[in-house]
Design a protein around this motif. Structure first.
Motif: not given
Length: 405
Positions: A241-262
């Motif tokens: 429920a806290t995660t939902v509330l932070n999505n609506i009004y607060g801040y949540n931890r988010k991680r993207d699996y990001v593509k770079f180049k090597r």
């Protein structure tokens, strides 16, 4: 004079041979963390909330409600700007279901040599809960594309035509009927968010040759499973429920699996430095946290950004392999700037791709992503982090799909 010309020619040859060596580029993926900004941007003075909890007597709903929180918001018993309505219903036991399956074994000629029946009994237990938030609203809206603008303009014109027809109809001219439901929150402009917190849990017997044996196994474990699942559902409600509330009004931890180049050409003269830069990039961006300032990370990334800029300038020949290396450096630069919340720089790189006319689609994507991020950050007037004393690694995140194609 001849010696000078010879040395100059040799130098040009060496540079040409170095920059035209074979270049293989691989994708290089890792997680990058940031804060997911809320659905609604609310003025600091209005960031107060209270909780109204109701539901099953089987749970200590008051304890669940007491553990709800919103980052950056203050809880108040009275005169709060936002009302959180938490409803927790009974945890229900599902009906048992018998599944029968026949296993047929055939020989090489295709003749059936044996038949075996297998029985399994299963059920699904369900916890039901909802959370509704009534309060101030100010949701971010993406800027309209040209196509959307044209479509919306057509809709408005059509609506005007329909209203004009109604006004001209003598039977509808003075008719005013209120169809809203005064008891429903969904008909008000201050429904900030809603989420279904219900969760289902399965329980199953093993596989047996008789239905009786399957039922006996199921009955022996279903009671404990129900109790454990009910407890699990109850214990997870505050966090979810806290995660939902932070999505609506607060801040949540988010991680993207990001593509770079090597660079995957170990004989290339640029390999060691490019490889070192990509490894360091992963290490430094991997330390980025949703609840810490990005300043230290951005400072540490400075030399890496400078290096990729130098590669971009150095490998500017109009040949296949130098182009690949330059494009890889530009790709990394654009991704870095997007995740350091510097969208203007990502836009610049995207436009450079387009002018260069190499990997043009990447350039178009970076321009689009940069412009969307700039509009988004301008709306909130903030970068994507919110400073707290929490241990970010102990907080769940919703990992997204790979960004970039």
């Amino acid at each position: 004079m001849k010696k000078t010309i010879y040395l100059l020619a040799l130098l040009i040859f060496c540079i040409s041979s170095v920059t035209s060596q074979k270049v293989d580029i691989d994708n290089y993926k890792f997680y990058v963390e940031y804060a997911k900004l809320p659905t609604h941007k609310i003025a600091p003075a209005d960031k107060t909330f209270t909780v109204q909890a109701s539901g099953s007597a089987d749970f200590n709903i008051g304890s669940i409600a007491d553990n709800l929180s919103i980052r950056g918001w203050e809880y108040k018993e009275d005169d709060a700007k936002a009302l959180v309505k938490l409803t927790v219903n009974d945890f229900t036991r599902g009906s048992s279901n018998l599944k029968k399956e026949e296993k047929v074994k055939k020989n090489k000629a295709g003749k059936v040599i044996s038949r075996k029946k297998e029985y399994t009994v299963s059920s699904t237990n369900t916890g039901v809960a909802t959370i509704k938030v009534v309060g101030p609203v100010n949701a971010y809206k993406k800027p309209e594309t040209e196509k959307e603008k044209k479509r919306n303009k057509k809709k408005k014109n059509k609506k005007k035509e329909e209203e004009a027809k109604k006004s001209a109809n003598p039977f509808l001219k003075d008719v005013k009927i209120d169809t809203s439901d005064p008891e429903s929150d969904t008909n008000t402009s201050d429904l900030a968010g809603f989420a279904d917190l219900s969760k289902s849990y399965g329980v199953s017997s093993g596989t047996y040759s008789t239905s009786k044996a399957a039922y006996n196994d199921f009955n022996s474990k279903s009671g404990d499973s129900y109790t454990n699942q009910s407890t699990k559902f109850y214990n997870s409600l505050s966090s979810r429920a806290t995660t939902v509330l932070n999505n609506i009004y607060g801040y949540n931890r988010k991680r993207d699996y990001v593509k770079f180049k090597r660079l995957d050409s170990d004989k290339h003269p640029e390999f060691e430095m490019f490889d070192a830069a990509t490894i360091a990039m992963k290490e430094i961006l991997g330390k980025k946290r949703f609840n810490k300032s990005h300043d230290e990370v951005e400072t540490a990334m400075g030399p890496i950004i400078e290096y990729f800029e130098s590669v971009k300038a150095k490998y500017s020949q109009d040949k296949k392999h130098p182009k690949r290396l330059k494009a890889a450096a530009m790709y990394n630069l654009a991704q870095i700037h997007l995740y350091l919340d510097n969208p203007e720089k990502a836009i610049e790189i995207g436009k450079e791709y387009i002018r260069w006319d190499h990997d043009k689609k990447d350039g178009e994507r970076f321009v689009k992503s940069g412009e969307e991020l700039k509009h988004f950050l301008d709306f909130y007037g903030a970068k994507r982090y919110f400073e707290t004393d929490e241990d970010a690694d102990k907080i769940e995140s919703e990992d997204e799909s790979i960004t970039g194609n």
